[in-house]
Design a protein around this motif. Sequence first.
Motif, PDB file in Angstrom:
ATOM      1  N   ASP A   1     -20.984   3.317  23.486  1.00 56.19           N
ATOM      2  CA  ASP A   1     -22.276   3.233  22.790  1.00 56.19           C
ATOM      3  C   ASP A   1     -22.455   4.489  21.935  1.00 56.19           C
TER       4      ASP A   1
ATOM      5  N   ASN B   1     -21.678   3.291  29.783  1.00 53.63           N
ATOM      6  CA  ASN B   1     -21.569   2.682  28.462  1.00 53.63           C
ATOM      7  C   ASN B   1     -20.839   3.638  27.519  1.00 53.63           C
TER       8      ASN B   1
ATOM      9  N   PRO C   1     -29.156  -0.580  28.524  1.00 50.90           N
ATOM     10  CA  PRO C   1     -29.129   0.773  27.935  1.00 50.90           C
ATOM     11  C   PRO C   1     -30.207   1.012  26.877  1.00 50.90           C
TER      12      PRO C   1
END
Length: 933
Positions: A376, A373, A343
């Motif tokens: 995040d 994700n 990422p």
Amino acid sequence: MKPNFPLNKLLLILALNPVQISFADDIQAGKFYEEALQAYRSQNNAEAIINLKNALQQNERYVAAHLLLGDIYLQQKSLSAAEVELSLAKQLGADPSLLVENLAKLYTYQIRYKDLLKEIDPVLFATELRPVLHVYRGNAFLQTNLISEALNEFDIALQIAPNHIDAAIGRANALLKRGDIKGADQAAEKAMQIQPNDPGAWFVKGSIKHATMELDDALRFYDKAIELNPDHVDTRLARAGLLMDLKQDERARQDLEYLRKAYPFEPKAAYLHAVLLERNNQKESATKELEVAGDIISSIKPEYLSAHGPTLMLSGLVNYSLQRLDVAAEYLRQYVNQYPEQPGPYKLLATILLQKNEPEQAIDLLRPVQIRNPQDQRLALILGNAFMQVGKHDMANAMFEKAMKMGGGDSSLQAEIGFNRLFMGQEQAGLRDLEAAFKQNPDDTQAGIRLVALYITRGESEKALPVAKAMQDKVSRNLTLLNLLGMTQVSAKQFKEARQSFESTVEIDPAFLTGHLNLSKLDVAEKKFDDARNRLDTLLKKYPDEINVVTELATVEQAAGNYDKAIVLLERAQKLDQNALTPVLALVDVKLKTNKVLEALSLARTAERLNRNDPSVMEALLRCHLAANNKDEALAVTIRMAEQAKLNANNLFRAARYQIDLGSYNEAIKTLKRAVLVDENHIPSQVALVEMELNHGEAVFAVKRAETLQKQYPQQAFPHHLLGDIALRDKKPDLAADHFQSAFALEPNSIALMKLYSALKMSNQNQKAFTLLEGWIKKNPSDATPAAAYAEELLVAGKIKEAEKQYEKLLAITPDNPQFLNNLANIYFQTGNDKALSTAENAQKLAPDQASTNDTLGWILANQGQAERGLNYLRNAHSRQSQNPEIRYHIAFALDQLQRKEEAKQELEKALNANSNFPGIDQAKSLMEKLKK
């Protein structure tokens, strides 16, 4: 050595803070420099460096020493050291003619082709310098694949100097790069006719053979070029690449290791070396080399690049740090295509896309990554900002709320959501909303506090005061509101009332740190440094780890000029909280003030990582880039500042002013147009826009805008000033004088006076101009700028005694003005006054970086039997005005006094060959005749 006080600079009298240097140090510095010069001419650079460093220890502002040291470091390929010396020489006022070739060479070595093309204009320099500068520009165009522009530069160089070997070689290289093999070969043959043993000519012949795949012949030509000059970097690179293609890795390694040692700054050599190491399974060494090579990926073969993932990522990071956003984005796209599971690169790529104002692409990029994700926080924040930029505020808030939950209920993030809703490019509308909200509900302190803060930010303290006072009156012992009132009073310059407000906060609660800190700020504003220290020392004993107290104490020491103490305190504060912006930004300020530019820039980048869009961070970064002469990076920051300003006319104007200072006039015009569109009554933006359109845009728009402003503001002077400036541009000084007369009648001040005076002079109304000045001086004898112009008038008219009296009056008002002292020293010298030397010494101490003060002092000393000491100052004068033949004559005179006859003759030849008249030319000719005997 005529008095130096040009009329067109009378409005820019600067206050200088000179470094005080003893005369003994000056003499010793001069001796070391002269010894260094002799060693340099004998090609003993090691001894020259020692002497130059000794000279600079005696006088760190010795420009001639910085110039020579920079030249030697450049010869030795010590680029960082060379850049430091050349930058210092430039900052200290070195003559551009003495700097330009070495700067061009430095930029070439550093692959700063844009800087080279932007900053180096051959037309600005003497004819003998132009061919080599055109060649540097041609090679820069060649490296950026602008073939036609490169050929044009080489052709211009050859027109000036038909046998210029480097121009001929450059032309051959350009034709080869265009694919014109026949033309390139013909140009290369011409180069070899000009100079058969020039390694560049053999190199270009080898390049042609390389291009036509005649590899054995290519290698033979390359070998010959390197035999002629083992240090020929282009040939070494070309031969190394050819040897790698031929799988002759050992020979290639020898070339690359030679280059890495001789040219440690050459990233292409580092990259090729990394590829070679990678091919031979030396992965760790290859990675180290890649760290050096990151900045030149665009010049590397695509097949090498696309197969090496770490290089792609490094290239993205490096190019992003250099603000080459398009290049960085392309490499990061390649990387995420190869490594979709990480990422981190997506976040960097999305950040770049937002900077490029491409939020839709950022959204498309991040949505699938955010789904993969979901925890995040940074991903959620970036995506929220992207939604906000496209106006999808509900989705943006959803992302922000998600990010806030990940951060444990961060209140500052919740505040950011509210501010983004209110101020997302709509400050005027947001202000109206806040005013309406507070009017409907005066008990809404949240709206009131934001309204006061916005007023203060906009410089409208007269509107902020009643709001702050009304809230505080309702809740008299509320510390937040009482402190806010004090801050509002400070913004309105009501310092006595502000002190009462802050003292009330600490009376209510002695532990209220903000009140103590604000009192300290008031102490500093009133230069009560001991009071501020005592106040803060008491607090620090109670709260030794309170970052705000430590930072404020550093501010006190900085204000008192104790920079070392300030740095120690700020570094302590930084350790207390590594995520705090305030100490980092304060450190940036101190480092800039102490001329530690690279350290300041590193700190500003740290601040940028903490909060990229904070206006204070952007301004700090901008100041660092300006101090480091990183003009492209500085411009990128101003564009970002303008984008962040949204609809705030004050902030837009601020960004535009920086853009004007950087010479980016088109950007400034765009920013100013946004400012006047946001607020047509923002007069500073209106004035600046007229000036920009007049000088750098469409003059017709400037005229129309100025005429409109005159109708809107008939009783104000500024439209008349603008119309006067327009008339001057149109070479109508009579009309300009009429407009400036109207401005002066409406607002009689020294600025209007000097504009009117200049216009009268231009229109040959000299007596009227003189009478204007004389009348003003009688009423305003202490007004330095017109008084200086009056003194200059007397001096030019040959009224030496009257001019002497006028300068003495001026110095009674401003005793530390170096130009006045310098002009008076010249007058004293001409009239035989014993005070000439001491006056010249004072002028030079106050302005050690001005050619005129160094020349005056050096000339007086040389004429009074102190030629060795005088030569030191004359060298400094020449370093700042190398094309001034009068200074060369003065140097020759001093050298003759020192019995260095041959050197004196060389200086005189250059002075007399300048084909320009100068004061003392007859004496210079007489001296030349004497030396020839």
